[in-house]
Design a protein around this motif. Sequence first.
Motif, short mmCIF file in Angstrom:
data_model
loop_
_atom_site.label_atom_id
_atom_site.label_comp_id
_atom_site.label_asym_id
_atom_site.label_seq_id
_atom_site.Cartn_x
_atom_site.Cartn_y
_atom_site.Cartn_z
N ARG A 192 0.80 -1.22 0.00
CA ARG A 192 0.00 0.00 0.00
C ARG A 192 0.84 1.28 0.00
O ARG A 192 0.29 2.37 -0.05
N GLN A 193 2.18 1.11 0.06
CA GLN A 193 3.09 2.26 0.01
C GLN A 193 2.79 3.23 1.14
O GLN A 193 2.61 4.44 0.93
N LEU A 194 2.83 2.71 2.37
CA LEU A 194 2.59 3.52 3.56
C LEU A 194 3.68 3.26 4.58
O LEU A 194 4.12 2.11 4.76
N LEU A 195 4.12 4.32 5.27
CA LEU A 195 5.01 4.19 6.43
C LEU A 195 4.19 4.60 7.65
O LEU A 195 3.53 5.66 7.64
N MET A 196 4.26 3.78 8.72
CA MET A 196 3.48 4.03 9.93
C MET A 196 4.37 4.00 11.16
O MET A 196 5.28 3.17 11.26
N THR A 197 4.10 4.90 12.06
CA THR A 197 4.75 4.83 13.37
C THR A 197 3.81 4.07 14.30
O THR A 197 2.60 4.35 14.34
N VAL A 198 4.37 3.10 15.01
CA VAL A 198 3.56 2.23 15.86
C VAL A 198 4.10 2.29 17.29
O VAL A 198 5.31 2.20 17.52
N GLU A 199 3.19 2.43 18.23
CA GLU A 199 3.56 2.45 19.65
C GLU A 199 2.63 1.51 20.41
O GLU A 199 1.40 1.70 20.40
N GLY A 200 3.24 0.48 21.02
CA GLY A 200 2.46 -0.47 21.80
C GLY A 200 1.39 -1.17 20.98
O GLY A 200 0.29 -1.45 21.48
N GLY A 201 1.69 -1.45 19.72
CA GLY A 201 0.74 -2.16 18.86
C GLY A 201 -0.32 -1.28 18.23
O GLY A 201 -1.25 -1.79 17.59
N LYS A 202 -0.20 0.05 18.41
CA LYS A 202 -1.18 0.97 17.85
C LYS A 202 -0.50 1.93 16.88
O LYS A 202 0.57 2.47 17.19
N VAL A 203 -1.14 2.16 15.76
CA VAL A 203 -0.62 3.10 14.76
C VAL A 203 -0.88 4.51 15.26
O VAL A 203 -2.01 4.88 15.59
N THR A 204 0.20 5.32 15.29
CA THR A 204 0.05 6.71 15.73
C THR A 204 0.10 7.71 14.58
O THR A 204 -0.53 8.78 14.65
N ARG A 205 0.85 7.40 13.51
CA ARG A 205 0.91 8.27 12.33
C ARG A 205 0.96 7.40 11.08
O ARG A 205 1.61 6.34 11.06
N ILE A 206 0.27 7.88 10.02
CA ILE A 206 0.27 7.21 8.72
C ILE A 206 0.85 8.21 7.72
O ILE A 206 0.30 9.32 7.56
N ILE A 207 1.96 7.82 7.06
CA ILE A 207 2.68 8.74 6.18
C ILE A 207 2.75 8.17 4.76
O ILE A 207 3.06 6.97 4.57
N ASN A 208 2.46 9.00 3.78
CA ASN A 208 2.59 8.58 2.39
C ASN A 208 4.05 8.27 2.09
O ASN A 208 4.96 9.01 2.48
N ALA A 209 4.31 7.14 1.40
CA ALA A 209 5.69 6.72 1.12
C ALA A 209 5.79 6.20 -0.30
O ALA A 209 4.78 5.88 -0.95
N SER A 210 7.02 6.10 -0.80
CA SER A 210 7.30 5.56 -2.13
C SER A 210 8.57 4.74 -2.05
O SER A 210 9.62 5.23 -1.64
N SER A 211 8.48 3.45 -2.46
CA SER A 211 9.63 2.54 -2.37
C SER A 211 10.11 2.15 -3.76
O SER A 211 9.74 2.77 -4.76
N GLY A 212 10.93 1.08 -3.85
CA GLY A 212 11.53 0.66 -5.11
C GLY A 212 10.50 0.31 -6.17
O GLY A 212 9.50 -0.36 -5.90
#
Length: 341
Positions: free
Chosen positions: A228-248
């Motif tokens: 889905r081309q997403l980077l997420m910050t996770v704390e204690g099993g919960k997503v705190t931020r969802i960031i648009n990303a682009s990979s290879g």
Amino acid sequence: MRTVPNLRRRLTAALVGVPVVLALTLAGCAPLTGETEPEPGSAPTASAPSSDAGSDAQGRADQEAQEQADRDAAEKEAAEKKAADEAAAKEQAEQEAAEKKAAEKAKKAEEKAAAEKKAEEKAAKEKAEQEAAEKKAAEERDKMLEYGDSGERVLALQQRLQELGYFLQDADGSFGPATQQAVWALQKAAGQYRDGVVGPKTQAALDDGVRPQAHSSSGKAIEIDLDRQLLMTVEGGKVTRIINASSGNGETYEAKGRSYHATTPRGSYAVYMERNGMHESTLELGSMYRPKYFSGGYAVHGSGSIPPFPASHGCVRVSNAAMNWLWDSWGMPKGTPVILY
């Protein structure tokens, strides 16, 4: 002349015969008509045909002529009647044919008129449907939000994105690049077409509170969903931020005389090296803003170009603003788990 002796003889016979006639008369034997017998030796004279016989013959001739005339007249009348009947029959046939042709023509005219009416009704219906569709589309367009828009509705959109955890630092009522990045992230999470426009489907995702789920269950970690081309910050099993990303992007490229495949590895890693500033790729592939390396030359780094699809040589790109937030606000020190799936 020969008439003289004959006259004499007739007179003598007449005189001699008077007593005889008288005697015969008295005896009841003399003819009553007063006719005299023919002289001895005289030839009987032929009697002339009577006028009645002539009249009969003439009558028969006239009758035969009349009958022939009657037959001729009857034949002529019959021929004239036959011709008249044939003419009448022909005229009737022509009239019937003309009436049939006129009826067929009238039927075709009715069918044509009906077809034209049906076509007009269909065209009118299609036009009405098209106008209704255009009106609906216009209304939907009026409801849509896209890059360049501004106002209270944009502000409400930004606040809702922040509420759901999509990375957006400022809610200022202006639909700019940062808002576009957040909308792309939402559309990726919802499995929608990534056009950056907030239409009915994207609005429904906002209303439904669509958010991705974490894979890790404890501690702080960076999770990267390559599908889905997403980077997420996770704390204690919960997503705190969802960031648009682009990979290879999966393509083959050349660098320093060698061929490489632009893929991003999946698996569990950790930040092992970082560069706090603009760093040039050792393979001369471009600049990386504040990179955090998690495996070999692969890193999460900031970039000025983060499209809504895979576009990098293998690293994971996020916006420079997002990279600053990871460094300065959330904290992504060495040893931070980086999980790619």
